[in-house]
Design a protein around this motif. Structure first.
Motif, short mmCIF file in Angstrom:
data_model
loop_
_atom_site.label_atom_id
_atom_site.label_comp_id
_atom_site.label_asym_id
_atom_site.label_seq_id
_atom_site.Cartn_x
_atom_site.Cartn_y
_atom_site.Cartn_z
N GLY A 132 4.89 -3.05 -3.31
CA GLY A 132 3.84 -3.82 -2.66
C GLY A 132 3.83 -3.68 -1.15
N ILE A 133 2.84 -4.29 -0.56
CA ILE A 133 2.69 -4.30 0.89
C ILE A 133 2.15 -5.67 1.29
N LYS A 134 2.69 -6.19 2.39
CA LYS A 134 2.22 -7.47 2.92
C LYS A 134 1.60 -7.23 4.29
N PHE A 135 0.50 -7.95 4.58
CA PHE A 135 -0.17 -7.77 5.86
C PHE A 135 -1.04 -8.98 6.15
N LYS A 136 -1.52 -9.05 7.38
CA LYS A 136 -2.45 -10.10 7.79
C LYS A 136 -3.81 -9.47 8.02
N THR A 137 -4.86 -10.19 7.62
CA THR A 137 -6.21 -9.66 7.77
C THR A 137 -7.21 -10.78 7.92
N SER A 138 -8.32 -10.47 8.54
CA SER A 138 -9.44 -11.41 8.59
C SER A 138 -10.51 -11.01 7.59
N ALA A 139 -10.28 -9.91 6.88
CA ALA A 139 -11.24 -9.41 5.89
C ALA A 139 -11.31 -10.33 4.68
N SER A 140 -12.44 -10.32 4.04
CA SER A 140 -12.62 -11.07 2.80
C SER A 140 -11.76 -10.43 1.71
N ILE A 141 -11.18 -11.27 0.87
CA ILE A 141 -10.39 -10.76 -0.25
C ILE A 141 -11.26 -9.89 -1.16
N SER A 142 -12.52 -10.23 -1.30
CA SER A 142 -13.40 -9.44 -2.17
C SER A 142 -13.56 -8.01 -1.65
N VAL A 143 -13.53 -7.81 -0.34
CA VAL A 143 -13.60 -6.45 0.23
C VAL A 143 -12.37 -5.65 -0.19
N TRP A 151 -12.19 -2.39 -2.91
CA TRP A 151 -11.55 -1.12 -2.59
C TRP A 151 -10.52 -0.76 -3.68
N LEU A 152 -9.71 -1.74 -4.06
CA LEU A 152 -8.68 -1.50 -5.07
C LEU A 152 -9.31 -1.08 -6.40
N GLU A 153 -10.38 -1.75 -6.81
CA GLU A 153 -11.05 -1.41 -8.07
C GLU A 153 -11.58 0.03 -8.06
N LYS A 154 -12.11 0.46 -6.92
CA LYS A 154 -12.71 1.79 -6.82
C LYS A 154 -11.70 2.90 -6.64
N ASN A 155 -10.53 2.58 -6.06
CA ASN A 155 -9.63 3.64 -5.62
C ASN A 155 -8.28 3.72 -6.32
N CYS A 156 -7.86 2.69 -7.00
CA CYS A 156 -6.54 2.70 -7.64
C CYS A 156 -6.63 3.20 -9.07
N LYS A 157 -5.69 4.05 -9.43
CA LYS A 157 -5.63 4.57 -10.80
C LYS A 157 -4.78 3.67 -11.69
N GLY A 158 -3.82 2.98 -11.10
CA GLY A 158 -2.95 2.08 -11.86
C GLY A 158 -3.35 0.63 -11.67
N LYS A 179 -0.33 2.76 -3.63
CA LYS A 179 0.15 2.04 -2.44
C LYS A 179 -0.07 2.87 -1.18
N GLU A 180 0.26 4.13 -1.23
CA GLU A 180 0.10 4.99 -0.05
C GLU A 180 -1.37 5.18 0.30
N ALA A 181 -2.23 5.29 -0.69
CA ALA A 181 -3.67 5.42 -0.43
C ALA A 181 -4.19 4.14 0.22
N PHE A 182 -3.71 2.99 -0.25
CA PHE A 182 -4.13 1.72 0.34
C PHE A 182 -3.65 1.62 1.78
N LYS A 183 -2.41 1.99 2.05
CA LYS A 183 -1.88 1.94 3.42
C LYS A 183 -2.73 2.81 4.35
#
Length: 67
Positions: free
Chosen positions: A6-17, A21-28, A56-60
């Motif tokens: 996993g990865i932890k971070f701070k963001t002001s982005a909406s969780i839905s955004v 991204w995860l739905e479109k780009n993650c294979k697992g 994880k690396e693609a998300f980073k």
């Protein structure tokens, strides 16, 4: 399937955004958890867990787009 990385971070982005991204780009499998919300700052502490290191690396690499 176990979410083992996993990865932890701070963001002001909406969780839905982030979820979109995860739905479109993650294979697992993946999971998003909101760990804290700083309302005054408009930020959330978020943890995203992945089934694969590849996802994880693609998300980073895409993380900058979620700020």
């Amino acid at each position: 399937m176990a979410l083992h990385t996993g990865i932890k971070f701070k963001t002001s982005a909406s969780i839905s955004v982030i979820e979109d991204w995860l739905e479109k780009n993650c294979k697992g499998e993946w999971d998003v958890e909101i760990e804290a919300i700083a309302t005054a700052l408009g930020q959330k502490s978020v943890a995203v867990y992945f089934e694969t290191d590849t996802d994880k690396e693609a998300f980073k690499s895409a993380y900058k787009t979620f700020s």
